[in-house]
Design an enzyme around this catalytic site. Structure first.
Site, PDB file in Angstrom:
ATOM      1  N   PRO A   5       6.789  25.706 -10.156  1.00 50.37           N
ATOM      2  CA  PRO A   5       5.392  26.299 -10.184  1.00 50.37           C
ATOM      3  C   PRO A   5       4.758  25.877 -11.790  1.00 50.37           C
ATOM      4  CG  PRO A   5       7.017  27.888  -9.545  1.00 50.37           C
ATOM      5  CD  PRO A   5       7.608  26.541  -9.758  1.00 50.37           C
ATOM      6  N   HIS A  63      12.353  24.166 -14.114  1.00 48.72           N
ATOM      7  CA  HIS A  63      11.947  25.179 -13.235  1.00 48.72           C
ATOM      8  C   HIS A  63      10.495  25.730 -13.159  1.00 48.72           C
ATOM      9  CE1 HIS A  63      11.601  28.186 -16.172  1.00 48.72           C
ATOM     10  NE2 HIS A  63      11.643  29.134 -15.796  1.00 48.72           N
ATOM     11  N   GLY A  64       9.646  25.224 -13.936  1.00 53.06           N
ATOM     12  CA  GLY A  64       8.536  25.717 -14.167  1.00 53.06           C
ATOM     13  C   GLY A  64       7.653  24.965 -15.484  1.00 53.06           C
ATOM     14  N   HIS A  68       7.827  33.370  -6.003  1.00 51.39           N
ATOM     15  CA  HIS A  68       8.887  33.498  -7.120  1.00 51.39           C
ATOM     16  C   HIS A  68       9.164  34.712  -7.140  1.00 51.39           C
ATOM     17  CE1 HIS A  68       9.245  33.104 -11.597  1.00 51.39           C
ATOM     18  NE2 HIS A  68      10.395  32.790 -10.946  1.00 51.39           N
ATOM     19  N   HIS A  98       6.586  36.883 -11.607  1.00 49.62           N
ATOM     20  CA  HIS A  98       7.037  36.909 -10.426  1.00 49.62           C
ATOM     21  C   HIS A  98       5.546  37.020  -9.266  1.00 49.62           C
ATOM     22  CE1 HIS A  98      11.158  38.773 -11.129  1.00 49.62           C
ATOM     23  NE2 HIS A  98      11.114  37.484 -11.256  1.00 49.62           N
ATOM     24  N   PHE A  99       5.481  36.165  -8.516  1.00 48.27           N
ATOM     25  CA  PHE A  99       4.202  36.018  -7.795  1.00 48.27           C
ATOM     26  C   PHE A  99       4.308  35.633  -6.504  1.00 48.27           C
ATOM     27  CE2 PHE A  99       5.025  31.567  -9.606  1.00 48.27           C
ATOM     28  CZ  PHE A  99       4.683  31.049  -8.463  1.00 48.27           C
ATOM     29  N   LEU A 100       3.436  35.696  -5.771  1.00 48.29           N
ATOM     30  CA  LEU A 100       3.253  35.116  -4.265  1.00 48.29           C
ATOM     31  C   LEU A 100       1.892  34.448  -4.356  1.00 48.29           C
ATOM     32  CD1 LEU A 100       3.891  36.546  -0.893  1.00 48.29           C
ATOM     33  CD2 LEU A 100       1.469  35.645  -1.376  1.00 48.29           C
ATOM     34  N   HIS A 154      16.712  29.017  -9.527  1.00 47.15           N
ATOM     35  CA  HIS A 154      16.868  28.627 -10.679  1.00 47.15           C
ATOM     36  C   HIS A 154      17.414  29.429 -11.803  1.00 47.15           C
ATOM     37  CE1 HIS A 154      12.428  29.823 -10.630  1.00 47.15           C
ATOM     38  NE2 HIS A 154      12.760  30.931 -11.296  1.00 47.15           N
ATOM     39  N   ASN A 155      18.289  30.437 -11.564  1.00 49.92           N
ATOM     40  CA  ASN A 155      18.897  31.337 -12.584  1.00 49.92           C
ATOM     41  C   ASN A 155      20.446  31.500 -11.976  1.00 49.92           C
ATOM     42  OD1 ASN A 155      16.921  31.452 -14.434  1.00 49.92           O
ATOM     43  ND2 ASN A 155      16.593  33.617 -14.253  1.00 49.92           N
TER      44      ASN A 155
END
Length: 483
Positions: free
Chosen positions: A380, A406-407, A237, A206-208, A331-332
């Protein structure tokens, strides 16, 4: 453990596991990948999971995997499967533990030169206001009565309580609220785990990100999305935190008992499932919808604190700086949707686990502002490479139930990355790329290093070459907050 099963090349971007590969498969399995990705995909048993998914009762179309595929719980991450709503089964493994983990893209009217002298201050303010890391707690504390409102109303609860703008809902999938939510089917333990985590990123991947629009591929679509070169954007995310995890854990256990008691044949116990129309299937879908709502509320609160952080540093209002939501995608998740199956419009439940909805133009689910071009698809990459914004194509509607990747997807397990990658080298690489980096715990740096991920450029190329989506813009990170 590597996979040595039967993988048939269909074309440059599609590979098939035929339905005669193993007993119980009700349909073929298709993996989207190019030549250079296939050996990496076969390095673990994720392809076997794609074949296993083809055994789920009521499956329609193919069992599908995107190029970011890697090993998951039951379903592979990067997996898509649809079942008939009348007689199909729902599987928590097809959604995952982090219900509605998703991505939100926020644009601003600021250009990179407008914030160049304030990047340090912005990153410090964002890191202070948006908690990250394992067990992190948000700045908002609520009681159990309020948790129930969050579970039922999602982003609407956040807006009603002053955490955002009404127009944010228009650009959030499902308007930030699944109407199928029913909090009576969420355990007290799950509710309690949701008490203190609203407005926090969590840990892991997870991130910003503070980004700048680096490249435009489709000028017309970029203009509709409100994006232009040199513009400052923010990417979030994260998902439903401990609340969603507990919902998944509760129902996986219940469905394992259901499978055993009803003598349901599945190739892997992690694929525990039940008829969507059964009590347990319907209860799980209602609880999962609550978890999805919690996640949308979570990203909405983070949006609020992003706006406040910019206001504090830039001495200007969010309205004047044009800090608006471009789109928020899950995306889940499992969604009831209408798709063409064997040429006939059919009501299906689409499981997307590590897969993004990628609806084309004219679908009624797409916000009116975007309906002439299609839904934004936010992909991402890693902490250095950045993020792609795509738009859904008709090919996705025909082949993947309106789904894309999704990434980038992992190519190394967290354990292997932690053992083989030096965290300090990752820090130096980001410094060399002039990317500000904030992390709650240094132990996660190696696990989340760019080397641990696939090349998002290749992943996106497969999506575009398969006519599932096409490129609109690419974002380049200038600051990253990690859990």
């Amino acid at each position: 453990m590597s996979w040595n099963g039967n993988l048939v090349r269909l074309d440059e971007n599609r590979w098939q596991i035929p339905s005669n590969y193993m007993e119980g498969m009700k349909t073929d399995a298709v993996i989207f990948a190019n030549d250079s990705m296939v050996e990496q995909i076969k390095a673990d048993s994720a392809p076997q999971q794609v074949a296993n998914v083809a055994c789920i009762p009521g499956i329609v179309g193919k069992s599908i995997a995107m190029p970011d595929i890697h090993l998951g719980y039951g379903f592979p991450i990067g997996g898509v499967a649809a079942v008939n709503v009348d007689d199909g089964f729902i599987s928590p493994g097809g959604i995952g533990f982090d219900i509605n983990c998703g991505v939100r893209l926020i644009r601003t009217d600021l250009l990179i030169e407008d914030i160049s002298k304030n990047i340090d201050n912005l990153m410090n303010e964002l890191f202070k206001n948006i908690p990250s890391g394992l067990g992190s707690k948000g700045l908002v504390s609520i009681n159990l009565r309020e948790v129930e409102k969050v579970l039922m109303n999602g982003s609407e609860w956040a807006i009603e309580n002053g955490y955002g703008w009404e127009k944010d809902l228009e650009f959030t999938e499902e308007s930030g609220k699944m109407l199928s939510a029913d909090s009576q089917f969420v355990s007290e333990k799950a509710r309690k785990r949701g008490l203190f985590q609203l407005g926090s990123l969590g840990s892991g991947n997870h991130f910003l990100e503070l980004d700048v629009v680096d490249k435009i591929f489709d000028e017309d679509a970029a203009k509709v999305f409100g994006l232009k070169e040199g513009q400052v954007t923010i990417t979030i995310h994260c998902g439903s935190r401990g609340c969603g995890y507990q919902i998944a854990a509760d129902y996986i256990q219940e469905m394992e008992h259901y499978v055993k008691e009803n003598n349901i044949t599945i190739p892997d116990k992690q694929l525990s499932c039940a008829p969507l129309e059964s009590d347990i299937g319907n209860n799980y879908f209602s609880a999962m919808s609550c978890g999805a709502n919690y996640a949308w509320a979570n990203r909405q609160l983070i949006t609020h604190w992003i706006r406040k952080s910019f206001e504090n540093v830039m001495n200007n209002s969010s309205e004047n700086m044009g800090i608006d939501v471009v789109y928020d995608v899950a995306h889940n998740i499992a969604k009831k949707e209408r798709h063409s199956v064997d040429g006939k419009a059919t009501n299906v439940l689409v499981h997307r686990k590590g897969a993004t909805r990628a609806f084309c133009a004219e679908r009624p689910e797409v916000p009116m502002r975007y309906r002439t071009i299609g839904q934004p698809v936010i992909i991402p990459g890693d902490m250095v490479t950045g993020t792609y914004v795509l738009v859904g194509e008709k090919g996705a509607m025909n082949e993947t139930f309106g789904s894309s990747c999704h990434g980038a997807g992992r190519k190394m397990s967290r354990k292997l990355a932690a053992e083989s990658i030096d965290a300090n080298s990752v820090k130096h690489a980001m410094m060399n790329d002039k990317i500000q980096f904030k992390i709650g715990n240094d132990s996660g740096i190696a696990e989340e290093s760019p080397q641990a991920y696939k090349d998002v450029n290749q992943v996106v190329s497969v999506m575009c070459n398969s006519n599932l989506a096409h490129r609109v813009v690419k974002l380049k990170p200038i600051g990253v907050v990690k859990g």
